[in-house]
Motif scaffolding. Structure first.
Motif, PDB file in Angstrom:
ATOM      1  N   PHE A   4      -5.928   1.661  -5.969  1.00 35.30           N
ATOM      2  CA  PHE A   4      -5.325   2.816  -6.629  1.00 35.30           C
ATOM      3  C   PHE A   4      -6.214   3.337  -7.748  1.00 35.30           C
ATOM      4  O   PHE A   4      -6.340   4.549  -7.945  1.00 35.30           O
ATOM      5  CB  PHE A   4      -3.949   2.450  -7.194  1.00 35.30           C
ATOM      6  CG  PHE A   4      -3.284   3.598  -7.905  1.00 35.30           C
ATOM      7  CD1 PHE A   4      -2.639   4.585  -7.181  1.00 35.30           C
ATOM      8  CD2 PHE A   4      -3.340   3.710  -9.287  1.00 35.30           C
ATOM      9  CE1 PHE A   4      -2.045   5.664  -7.824  1.00 35.30           C
ATOM     10  CE2 PHE A   4      -2.749   4.777  -9.934  1.00 35.30           C
ATOM     11  CZ  PHE A   4      -2.091   5.759  -9.205  1.00 35.30           C
ATOM     12  N   ASP A  64      -7.740  -0.939 -13.472  1.00 35.63           N
ATOM     13  CA  ASP A  64      -6.488  -0.854 -12.717  1.00 35.63           C
ATOM     14  C   ASP A  64      -5.465  -0.025 -13.473  1.00 35.63           C
ATOM     15  O   ASP A  64      -4.289  -0.342 -13.533  1.00 35.63           O
ATOM     16  CB  ASP A  64      -5.943  -2.257 -12.439  1.00 35.63           C
ATOM     17  CG  ASP A  64      -5.136  -2.303 -11.153  1.00 35.63           C
ATOM     18  OD1 ASP A  64      -5.273  -1.379 -10.339  1.00 35.63           O
ATOM     19  OD2 ASP A  64      -4.371  -3.252 -10.962  1.00 35.63           O
ATOM     20  N   LEU A 100      -1.714  -0.756  -3.734  1.00 34.49           N
ATOM     21  CA  LEU A 100      -0.992  -0.801  -5.003  1.00 34.49           C
ATOM     22  C   LEU A 100      -0.934  -2.213  -5.570  1.00 34.49           C
ATOM     23  O   LEU A 100      -0.892  -2.408  -6.780  1.00 34.49           O
ATOM     24  CB  LEU A 100       0.429  -0.270  -4.820  1.00 34.49           C
ATOM     25  CG  LEU A 100       0.578   1.167  -4.311  1.00 34.49           C
ATOM     26  CD1 LEU A 100       2.051   1.512  -4.153  1.00 34.49           C
ATOM     27  CD2 LEU A 100      -0.098   2.145  -5.265  1.00 34.49           C
ATOM     28  N   ASP A 101      -0.889  -3.206  -4.682  1.00 32.66           N
ATOM     29  CA  ASP A 101      -0.810  -4.599  -5.115  1.00 32.66           C
ATOM     30  C   ASP A 101      -1.359  -5.466  -3.983  1.00 32.66           C
ATOM     31  O   ASP A 101      -1.290  -5.088  -2.808  1.00 32.66           O
ATOM     32  CB  ASP A 101       0.645  -4.978  -5.416  1.00 32.66           C
ATOM     33  CG  ASP A 101       0.771  -6.365  -6.045  1.00 32.66           C
ATOM     34  OD1 ASP A 101      -0.148  -6.756  -6.793  1.00 32.66           O
ATOM     35  OD2 ASP A 101       1.789  -7.048  -5.790  1.00 32.66           O
ATOM     36  N   PRO A 121       2.712  -1.696  -9.733  1.00 33.76           N
ATOM     37  CA  PRO A 121       2.864  -0.788  -8.585  1.00 33.76           C
ATOM     38  C   PRO A 121       4.207  -0.068  -8.586  1.00 33.76           C
ATOM     39  O   PRO A 121       4.308   1.059  -8.100  1.00 33.76           O
ATOM     40  CB  PRO A 121       2.724  -1.723  -7.383  1.00 33.76           C
ATOM     41  CG  PRO A 121       2.977  -3.093  -7.902  1.00 33.76           C
ATOM     42  CD  PRO A 121       2.481  -3.087  -9.304  1.00 33.76           C
ATOM     43  N   ILE A 129       3.941   3.006 -10.709  1.00 32.54           N
ATOM     44  CA  ILE A 129       3.176   4.033  -9.999  1.00 32.54           C
ATOM     45  C   ILE A 129       4.066   4.750  -8.982  1.00 32.54           C
ATOM     46  O   ILE A 129       4.065   5.985  -8.881  1.00 32.54           O
ATOM     47  CB  ILE A 129       1.954   3.396  -9.305  1.00 32.54           C
ATOM     48  CG1 ILE A 129       0.962   2.882 -10.357  1.00 32.54           C
ATOM     49  CG2 ILE A 129       1.278   4.410  -8.380  1.00 32.54           C
ATOM     50  CD1 ILE A 129      -0.159   2.041  -9.784  1.00 32.54           C
ATOM     51  N   ILE A 130       4.858   3.994  -8.243  1.00 29.44           N
ATOM     52  CA  ILE A 130       5.757   4.594  -7.251  1.00 29.44           C
ATOM     53  C   ILE A 130       6.771   5.509  -7.920  1.00 29.44           C
ATOM     54  O   ILE A 130       7.027   6.625  -7.455  1.00 29.44           O
ATOM     55  CB  ILE A 130       6.465   3.487  -6.438  1.00 29.44           C
ATOM     56  CG1 ILE A 130       5.452   2.763  -5.543  1.00 29.44           C
ATOM     57  CG2 ILE A 130       7.598   4.078  -5.590  1.00 29.44           C
ATOM     58  CD1 ILE A 130       6.007   1.532  -4.850  1.00 29.44           C
ATOM     59  N   THR A 152       0.822  -1.204   0.000  1.00 27.75           N
ATOM     60  CA  THR A 152       0.000   0.000   0.000  1.00 27.75           C
ATOM     61  C   THR A 152       0.861   1.260   0.000  1.00 27.75           C
ATOM     62  O   THR A 152       2.031   1.246   0.377  1.00 27.75           O
ATOM     63  CB  THR A 152      -0.915   0.043   1.241  1.00 27.75           C
ATOM     64  OG1 THR A 152      -0.110   0.170   2.418  1.00 27.75           O
ATOM     65  CG2 THR A 152      -1.762  -1.208   1.339  1.00 27.75           C
ATOM     66  N   VAL A 210       5.134   3.607   2.069  1.00 25.12           N
ATOM     67  CA  VAL A 210       4.879   2.408   1.280  1.00 25.12           C
ATOM     68  C   VAL A 210       4.959   1.240   2.263  1.00 25.12           C
ATOM     69  O   VAL A 210       5.987   1.045   2.928  1.00 25.12           O
ATOM     70  CB  VAL A 210       5.909   2.236   0.155  1.00 25.12           C
ATOM     71  CG1 VAL A 210       5.654   0.925  -0.604  1.00 25.12           C
ATOM     72  CG2 VAL A 210       5.845   3.415  -0.804  1.00 25.12           C
TER      73      VAL A 210
END
Length: 425
Positions: free
Chosen positions: A140, A169, A14-15, A175, A178-179, A8, A193
């Motif tokens: 997300f 998604d 996130l996953d 993820p 995204i980060i 998260t 995170v």
């Protein structure tokens, strides 16, 4: 129902995985990142034992009581995790390639370009993604639709407003991408995170030790230098200035004496590594002095494999006007390529001096050494924490070069894997 595991960002998922079906994200974290983190569970809305707990109602009018428990997990700021992802090969260039590869799939058509997505995620307000016990977590994609796209507007970069596409998604983005795309967003950099693995471990779906595993050897880098002093300074510099990245680096074991002292021996060692097709990621670092540059130049002509980089310490502007002492007396000269051993990159004080020693007939230059070399080493290695009055700029230039070379290795490897997947698809 089984055991769930989540990665998260704040309260954004996130996953996730279930039972034995999950991605191991341990490489994102350092051992010191293990702590107590919040886990969210749902209880029946009418449970008389839970009426004091927050009531959460979802978009489809399903209501439940939110249970929050603090349990073991990993947590680190997004800014730290984003930096670690670079050494894992997940660079911004790789993110672009991944986005474009997904766009080639019929099921992953994007309504915006990679640059538009980057702009949206780097400027959106993620402060609302902070922990909110009365809300629990959300996917997300849901956060993206509710808090990112509305800012862009119907005529702006984001045009995915169809409610039917909320399950997309964001069309397959990983993820890690995204980060990385959030790394420049000031409202997201300090968000935690978090990897919530306790339920899977307690459920027996994976050994608890598997979540404490160090970085795999394939994700680490072996740094080889000319001598033990170089190793001591580089290792200490990483621990002092880049503690969030230090566990990626290994150095030649010196407990039984450093086996590759001297540049000539290091050159032969490189040849040996190339001949046996070494599989480890390796960065060889030569000094920026006369002998080091000579051996760096001839080593660079060898047919090194993609997982090996051969570099010398970087030239610095401040080395162009350095006080020197030699047979012809005192002068101010450029020591780049002639006398810039690693000690010169430390805080050398206001009046450093190079003393010219032996003459190199091959390059027709003198080899030099900085006066007070041992004292400079000891003063730096004695530091237990960053000293605001110490000049780290030279050492930072070395570490920036070292990490850039390592990132280039893993980025190339990651892109090769992605290209193979695109071909197979």
């Amino acid at each position: 129902m089984g055991s769930m595991i989540h990665l998260t960002l704040g309260r954004i998922t996130l996953d996730w995985g279930k039972n034995e079906g999950f991605t191991n994200h341990s490489a994102l974290f350092r051992p010191g990142d293990l702590t107590q983190v919040p886990y969210y569970y749902a209880a029946d809305e009418d449970d008389p034992k839970r009426t004091h707990l927050p009531l959460v109602t979802t978009s489809d009018d399903f209501s439940y009581r939110l249970i929050t428990k603090m349990q073991e997990g990993y947590s680190a700021p997004l800014s730290v995790v984003a930096r670690r992802l670079l050494l894992l090969g997940h660079t911004d260039a790789f993110c672009r390639d991944e986005f474009e590869a997904l766009g080639e799939m019929v099921s992953c058509r994007h309504d915006f370009t990679f640059d538009e997505l980057t702009a949206m995620l780097s400027t959106a307000d993620f402060s609302t993604a902070a922990f909110a016990p009365d809300k629990g977590s959300e996917e997300f994609t849901e956060f993206f639709f509710d808090h990112v796209l509305p800012i862009a507007g119907p005529d702006g970069a984001g045009r995915m407003f169809s409610q039917s596409r909320r399950d997309s998604d964001i069309d397959g983005l990983t993820p890690y991408t995204i980060i990385r795309l959030l790394a420049a967003n000031p409202t997201a950099q300090q968000l935690p995170v978090t990897w919530q693995f306790a339920d899977v471990a307690e459920g027996g779906w994976a050994p608890r030790a598997s979540f404490d595993a160090p970085l795999k050897q394939s994700r680490r880098f072996l740094v080889v230098t000319e001598g033990s002093s170089d190793v001591n300074i580089l290792r200490h510099g990483l621990n002092l200035l880049y503690p969030d990245l230090a566990d990626f680096f290994d150095f030649v074991d010196m407990q039984e004496g450093y086996p590759f002292s001297g540049t000539g021996n290091l050159y032969n060692f490189i040849r040996g590594l190339i001949s046996i097709k070494i599989q480890n990621n390796i960065v060889v670092v030569f000094d920026n002095d006369n002998e080091g540059v000579f051996n760096w130049e001839r080593s660079s002509r060898l047919n090194a494999p993609p997982n090996m980089r051969i570099v010398k310490l970087p030239d610095l502007e401040r080395f162009k006007a350095f006080r020197t002492l030699g047979p012809s007396g005192e002068h101010v000269g450029d020591i780049n390529g002639t006398a810039a051993a690693i000690e010169c990159y430390l805080d050398v004080g206001p009046a450093p001096t190079i003393r010219w020693t032996s003459y190199d007939h091959k390059r027709e230059r003198y080899q030099g050494v900085i006066v007070g070399k041992e004292e400079l080493q000891k003063a730096f290695l004695a530091q237990k924490q960053v000293d605001p009055d110490y000049d780290y700029s030279g050492l930072e230039a070395i570490l920036a070069m070292l990490t850039a070379e390592c990132i280039a290795i893993t980025e190339q490897e990651a892109k090769a894997v992605l290209a193979a997947e695109r071909f197979d698809a």
